[in-house]
Structure formats: C-alpha cells, structure tokens
Design a protein around this motif. Structure first.
Motif, PDB file in Angstrom:
ATOM      1  N   GLN A   1       0.975  -1.299   0.011  1.00 61.93           N
ATOM      2  CA  GLN A   1      -0.146  -0.044  -0.100  1.00 61.93           C
ATOM      3  C   GLN A   1       1.004   1.214  -0.033  1.00 61.93           C
ATOM      4  N   PHE A   2       2.171   1.127   0.331  1.00 58.88           N
ATOM      5  CA  PHE A   2       3.094   2.261   0.544  1.00 58.88           C
ATOM      6  C   PHE A   2       4.262   2.024   0.008  1.00 58.88           C
ATOM      7  N   VAL A   3       5.032   3.142  -0.606  1.00 61.21           N
ATOM      8  CA  VAL A   3       6.286   3.046  -1.046  1.00 61.21           C
ATOM      9  C   VAL A   3       7.048   3.582  -0.271  1.00 61.21           C
ATOM     10  N   HIS A   4       8.262   3.120   0.031  1.00 63.44           N
ATOM     11  CA  HIS A   4       9.089   3.555   1.197  1.00 63.44           C
ATOM     12  C   HIS A   4      10.463   3.822   0.600  1.00 63.44           C
ATOM     13  N   TYR A   5      11.001   4.922   0.625  1.00 64.56           N
ATOM     14  CA  TYR A   5      12.141   5.604   0.120  1.00 64.56           C
ATOM     15  C   TYR A   5      13.614   5.595   0.788  1.00 64.56           C
ATOM     16  N   THR A   6      14.444   5.349   0.643  1.00 62.07           N
ATOM     17  CA  THR A   6      15.774   5.550   1.356  1.00 62.07           C
ATOM     18  C   THR A   6      16.824   5.939   0.911  1.00 62.07           C
ATOM     19  N   CYS A   7      17.565   6.751   1.293  1.00 64.55           N
ATOM     20  CA  CYS A   7      18.562   7.560   0.770  1.00 64.55           C
ATOM     21  C   CYS A   7      19.926   6.597   1.354  1.00 64.55           C
ATOM     22  N   PRO A   8      20.435   6.320  -0.176  1.00 61.39           N
ATOM     23  CA  PRO A   8      21.486   5.208   0.182  1.00 61.39           C
ATOM     24  C   PRO A   8      22.927   5.953   0.802  1.00 61.39           C
ATOM     25  N   LYS A   9      22.834   7.390   0.794  1.00 60.57           N
ATOM     26  CA  LYS A   9      24.026   8.139   1.206  1.00 60.57           C
ATOM     27  C   LYS A   9      23.723   8.562   2.773  1.00 60.57           C
ATOM     28  N   CYS A  10      22.549   9.195   3.136  1.00 56.61           N
ATOM     29  CA  CYS A  10      22.557   9.633   4.491  1.00 56.61           C
ATOM     30  C   CYS A  10      21.388   9.118   5.309  1.00 56.61           C
ATOM     31  N   VAL A  11      20.757   7.820   4.690  1.00 52.03           N
ATOM     32  CA  VAL A  11      19.700   7.272   5.314  1.00 52.03           C
ATOM     33  C   VAL A  11      18.484   8.033   5.480  1.00 52.03           C
ATOM     34  N   PHE A  12      18.090   9.257   4.967  1.00 51.14           N
ATOM     35  CA  PHE A  12      16.917   9.849   5.031  1.00 51.14           C
ATOM     36  C   PHE A  12      15.807   8.972   4.293  1.00 51.14           C
ATOM     37  N   GLN A  13      14.727   9.170   5.103  1.00 49.73           N
ATOM     38  CA  GLN A  13      13.531   8.083   4.572  1.00 49.73           C
ATOM     39  C   GLN A  13      12.193   8.727   4.355  1.00 49.73           C
ATOM     40  N   HIS A  14      11.588   8.422   3.365  1.00 51.78           N
ATOM     41  CA  HIS A  14      10.113   9.133   3.150  1.00 51.78           C
ATOM     42  C   HIS A  14       9.106   7.797   2.473  1.00 51.78           C
ATOM     43  N   THR A  15       7.946   8.010   2.966  1.00 53.91           N
ATOM     44  CA  THR A  15       6.979   6.894   2.395  1.00 53.91           C
ATOM     45  C   THR A  15       5.880   7.657   2.013  1.00 53.91           C
ATOM     46  N   THR A  16       5.337   7.064   0.832  1.00 53.98           N
ATOM     47  CA  THR A  16       4.376   7.742   0.183  1.00 53.98           C
ATOM     48  C   THR A  16       3.101   6.631   0.022  1.00 53.98           C
ATOM     49  N   ARG A  17       1.980   6.914   0.011  1.00 62.08           N
ATOM     50  CA  ARG A  17       0.761   6.150  -0.029  1.00 62.08           C
ATOM     51  C   ARG A  17       0.587   5.660  -1.578  1.00 62.08           C
ATOM     52  N   LEU A  18       0.301   4.605  -2.014  1.00 59.25           N
ATOM     53  CA  LEU A  18      -0.269   4.305  -3.331  1.00 59.25           C
ATOM     54  C   LEU A  18      -1.717   4.353  -3.426  1.00 59.25           C
ATOM     55  N   GLY A  19      -2.226   4.735  -4.571  1.00 57.76           N
ATOM     56  CA  GLY A  19      -3.620   4.707  -4.739  1.00 57.76           C
ATOM     57  C   GLY A  19      -4.397   5.663  -3.718  1.00 57.76           C
ATOM     58  N   GLN A  20      -5.749   5.475  -3.711  1.00 56.47           N
ATOM     59  CA  GLN A  20      -6.557   6.348  -3.019  1.00 56.47           C
ATOM     60  C   GLN A  20      -6.346   6.274  -1.595  1.00 56.47           C
ATOM     61  N   LYS A  21      -6.673   7.390  -0.942  1.00 56.31           N
ATOM     62  CA  LYS A  21      -6.384   7.370   0.496  1.00 56.31           C
ATOM     63  C   LYS A  21      -7.799   6.767   1.008  1.00 56.31           C
ATOM     64  N   GLN A  22      -7.481   6.146   2.040  1.00 56.90           N
ATOM     65  CA  GLN A  22      -8.807   5.364   2.920  1.00 56.90           C
ATOM     66  C   GLN A  22      -9.422   6.428   3.741  1.00 56.90           C
ATOM     67  N   PRO A  23     -10.801   6.192   3.826  1.00 56.24           N
ATOM     68  CA  PRO A  23     -11.687   7.188   4.460  1.00 56.24           C
ATOM     69  C   PRO A  23     -11.282   6.854   6.174  1.00 56.24           C
ATOM     70  N   SER A  24     -11.019   8.111   6.794  1.00 58.58           N
ATOM     71  CA  SER A  24     -10.871   7.900   8.076  1.00 58.58           C
ATOM     72  C   SER A  24     -11.861   7.385   8.899  1.00 58.58           C
ATOM     73  N   PRO A  25     -11.708   6.623  10.094  1.00 64.33           N
ATOM     74  CA  PRO A  25     -13.001   5.999  10.765  1.00 64.33           C
ATOM     75  C   PRO A  25     -13.690   7.133  11.358  1.00 64.33           C
ATOM     76  N   ALA A  26     -15.122   7.044  11.685  1.00 66.91           N
ATOM     77  CA  ALA A  26     -15.819   7.904  12.313  1.00 66.91           C
ATOM     78  C   ALA A  26     -15.475   7.719  13.631  1.00 66.91           C
ATOM     79  N   HIS A  27     -15.499   8.961  14.851  1.00 67.59           N
ATOM     80  CA  HIS A  27     -15.174   8.762  15.997  1.00 67.59           C
ATOM     81  C   HIS A  27     -16.683   8.860  16.823  1.00 67.59           C
TER      82      HIS A  27
END
Length: 68
Positions: A42-68
C-alpha cells in the motif's frame, strides 16, 4: 447442511513494478533514493543510500478515516 453463497474473489488493485514508481531525490543529498513496497504494497518506502533519509508515500486512493 447450509449452502455457502457463491462468492467471487475481488480483484486486487494492480501494483506497479518498482521500476514504474516515480523516482525521488533525497531532500538533503539530491541523489536518487532506493524504493521498496511496504504495508502490504500500500506504500512505497524511499531510503537515501548516502544519508539514510527516509520518506513513505501511499499508493492509490487514501482510505477514509474512521468515524469517532
């Protein structure tokens, strides 16, 4: 004996190959980041090979948040 209903399996969302995913440059080093699928693809995880900075991106549509 109760009969089971005919259930057709749902088609999974097609997951793009890693090569088809957008490339991302590291915010700090400006080098191409490595990418991999996480969270059941569901997600793509990016990692820098040099400084190990990380970022994650969701693929597809965002899931609706549950009602509270």
């Amino acid at each position: 004996m109760p009969r089971m209903a005919d259930v057709t399996p749902s088609k999974p969302n097609p997951t793009p190959a890693s090569a088809d995913l957008p490339d991302r440059l590291c915010t700090w080093c400006q080098v191409p980041m490595k990418k991999r699928f996480v969270g059941g693809k569901q997600f793509v995880h990016y990692t820098c090979p040099k400084c190990v900075f990380q970022h994650t991106t969701r693929l597809g549509q965002k899931q609706p948040s549950p009602a509270h």
